[in-house]
Design a protein around this motif. Structure first.
Motif, short mmCIF file in Angstrom:
data_model
loop_
_atom_site.label_atom_id
_atom_site.label_comp_id
_atom_site.label_asym_id
_atom_site.label_seq_id
_atom_site.Cartn_x
_atom_site.Cartn_y
_atom_site.Cartn_z
N LEU A 41 0.84 -1.19 0.00
CA LEU A 41 0.00 0.00 0.00
C LEU A 41 0.88 1.24 0.00
O LEU A 41 1.66 1.46 0.93
CB LEU A 41 -0.92 0.01 1.23
CG LEU A 41 -1.77 -1.25 1.45
CD1 LEU A 41 -2.65 -1.07 2.68
CD2 LEU A 41 -2.60 -1.58 0.23
N TRP A 85 -7.15 4.46 2.04
CA TRP A 85 -7.31 3.02 1.80
C TRP A 85 -8.60 2.50 2.41
O TRP A 85 -8.93 2.82 3.56
CB TRP A 85 -6.12 2.26 2.36
CG TRP A 85 -4.87 2.53 1.58
CD1 TRP A 85 -3.77 3.22 1.99
CD2 TRP A 85 -4.60 2.13 0.23
NE1 TRP A 85 -2.84 3.27 0.99
CE2 TRP A 85 -3.31 2.61 -0.10
CE3 TRP A 85 -5.32 1.42 -0.73
CZ2 TRP A 85 -2.74 2.41 -1.35
CZ3 TRP A 85 -4.74 1.20 -1.97
CH2 TRP A 85 -3.47 1.69 -2.28
N GLY A 112 2.96 -1.39 3.98
CA GLY A 112 2.64 -0.09 3.40
C GLY A 112 3.41 1.00 4.09
O GLY A 112 3.93 0.81 5.20
N GLY A 116 -0.10 4.38 3.55
CA GLY A 116 -0.17 2.94 3.36
C GLY A 116 0.14 2.17 4.63
O GLY A 116 -0.38 1.06 4.83
#
Length: 222
Positions: A41, A85, A112, A116
């Motif tokens: 991420l 996210w 991430g 992230g």
């Protein structure tokens, strides 16, 4: 069946996701072989609709530059501009990838950086039994969400002690909460490092060795 090792996919299910996909060398040679997977991420600066931005940092960049060093399927979604996210989107993406490719579902790893890293904490707490190990970098989570069921999931958390964008105390709070329920947690606090604690983390082969030592539900590999 031959596959290009790096390409772009778009899925549309109940939710949609754009992502980069890297397939390791040797993928497909043995149809029975299942491969470990890294879900990466990115941070806030890579949001948008230009998927090339996702390769600025971390596993998608390193997998493309040094494919022989990456015995993983690497899935790198892109978060739309102005959004953060979404765990439902990411879990739908994992469902799609696992249904389509030769993924070893006992060895799915999550990592991430910055936004992230926050997404990695959130997704790991949402679906702890989906992952074998998690490595959030300069992220933050909600320690009040940590429950005993999260004890099955190993974490290696990274942060720079001079980070003024995401204070290192945010990671330290998650370390404390996870250890309190018995989760195996490693914490690396880099001295003299500001927000970019990801470059040295992702360049360190020990991270990927640590991933491969773990299988889902806390069972270490032999």
């Amino acid at each position: 069946m031959q596959h290009d090792r790096s390409f772009t996919r778009v899925i549309q299910k109940q939710v949609g996701a754009r992502y980069l996909l890297f397939l390791p060398e040797g993928y497909g040679a043995d149809p029975a072989q299942r491969w470990p997977l890294i879900l990466f991420l990115h941070g806030a600066g890579e949001r948008g609709s230009d998927l090339s931005l996702v390769k600025r940092h971390g596993p998608p960049r390193l997998a493309e530059e040094r494919p022989a060093d990456f015995p993983f399927i690497v899935v790198s979604p892109q978060c739309p501009e102005g959004e953060t996210w979404d765990a439902d989107v990411l879990l739908a993406l994992l469902d799609e990838v696992c249904a389509t490719y030769a993924v070893d579902e006992e060895r799915i790893y999550l990592t991430g950086l910055s936004m992230g890293g926050m997404g990695a904490f959130d997704l790991a707490l949402t679906a702890p039994h989906r992952f074998a190990a998690v490595a959030p970098i300069c992220g933050a989570g909600n320690p009040l969400r940590v429950r005993p069921e999260h004890a099955v999931l190993p974490f290696w958390i990274f942060h720079g002690d001079q980070d003024e964008i995401v204070p290192p105390a945010m990671s330290a709070q998650m370390v404390e909460a996870l250890r309190a329920v018995g989760a195996p947690v490693k914490f690396t606090l880099y001295p003299g490092v500001a927000h970019d604690s990801w470059t040295q983390t992702y360049a360190n082969p020990e991270l990927y060795q640590w991933f491969l030592q773990h299988r889902r539900h806390g069972a270490a590999t032999a």
